[in-house]
Design a protein around this motif. Structure first.
Motif: not given
Length: 327
Positions: A187-191, A217-220, A228-235, A291-294
């Motif tokens: 993956v490409t890590v951006t955070d 998993q991580s958000r904190a 929303l940012s974590r969902m981008e990592r999911h993608k 890969i879509l999101s609302l």
């Protein structure tokens, strides 16, 4: 009732959608729907239509929809022994398989989406409705099939009562199991993960099982800490898993069934266990489209974040994925 219980900083990755589990079982379902249905059944047009700007749309009959859930618990899937459980559906995704174009799309739903959901009371009997975060829909029931069915109904009603053919729910353990089984996921890590796991440096990283769990998993203390940012990592994880999984499937005909055995204790599904392994080759030809999101607004509620979808964008997305113009 509280809008949700103690907020757990846990997520699961909807990319399990590409797992052999889904590929095999949905493949079998597709075979049944395209080969074993009579011509009369294939040509039957559903009665439910939607009209927009003078155009009638009807539910597509050439798609299969699989709902995938990631439950924020570790360990084997077991009954809570009650009509309530603590396992929230931290990720809900729909795998939409297009039999006509031999392709698939993925719709990831924000776990914070505010929706109306069925409430199960004593004995698991219906006890009205509750408006809250989508993730909570799985907490009604004992945590097994009844909870999955409750989430399935919630999602279906939210998306104009679309037909969801099957579901697969997996616990957190599946992330590490799958990642190690495919020999890592690139993956490409951006955070900035420096305060969580210094090994996850920015740039291209091939994740092992433990790192993969941290990545999704991580958000904190990671980035802006929003779901929303974590969902981008999911993608991003999805894309990497697709590459690694395809390599494994091409090199081993038995890989899928072995992986299924490894995951079986951490999974609840309504898919048949009678699987034909040669369906793997059929699904390997399907190509990912999007890969879509609302679209919508993420706001801070009284206690937790709440996501409110843009109604117009939601309407267009539902028509795009699940409907076709009436000829």
């Amino acid at each position: 009732m509280s809008k949700r219980g103690t907020h757990k900083n846990v997520a699961f990755i909807c990319v399990i959608l590409i797992l052999v589990l889904v590929m095999i079982y949905s493949g079998l379902r597709i075979l049944e729907s395209t080969v074993f249905r009579s011509p009369e059944e294939q040509q039957q047009t559903p009665s439910k239509t939607i009209t927009r700007d003078g155009v009638e749309y009807f539910p597509r009959q050439d798609i299969t929809v699989i709902m995938l859930m990631g439950i924020d618990q570790f360990g084997q899937m077991e009954s809570s022994g009650s009509y309530r459980n603590t396992g929230e559906a931290d990720v809900v995704a729909l795998l939409v398989l297009d039999q006509t174009n031999e392709s698939y799309q993925i719709l990831c739903l924000n776990r914070d989406t505010m929706v109306s959901m069925p409430v199960l009371g004593l004995g698991g009997r219906p006890a009205g409705k509750f408006f809250g975060q989508l993730a909570l829909s799985h907490t009604y029931g004992e945590g097994l099939e009844d909870s999955c069915e409750n989430t399935k109904q919630t999602v279906s009603e939210f998306l104009y009562n679309i037909k969801i053919d099957q579901y697969v729910a997996l616990n957190m353990d599946a992330i590490s199991i799958v990642t190690d089984a495919v020999d890592g996921i690139t993956v490409t890590v951006t955070d900035d993960f420096s305060s969580v796991d210094p090994t996850l440096t920015k740039g291209e990283v091939t994740l092992n099982g433990a790192q993969a769990l941290t990545f999704v998993q991580s958000r904190a203390d990671v980035g802006n800490q929003l779901n929303l940012s974590r969902m981008e990592r999911h993608k991003e994880f999805m894309r990497g898993l697709g590459v690694s999984l395809n390599k494994k499937l091409e090199s081993s005909d038995s890989f899928g069934l072995k992986l299924y055995d490894q995951l079986s204790d951490f999974m609840v599904t309504d898919c048949s266990a009678n699987v034909l392994s040669n369906m793997l080759s059929r699904f390997a030809k399907y190509e990912m489209e999007q890969i879509l999101s609302l679209e919508g607004e993420n706001v801070r509620g009284e206690e937790f974040y709440e996501f409110y979808p843009d109604e117009e964008a939601l309407d267009k997305l539902i028509l795009q994925l699940f409907y076709a113009p009436k000829q």
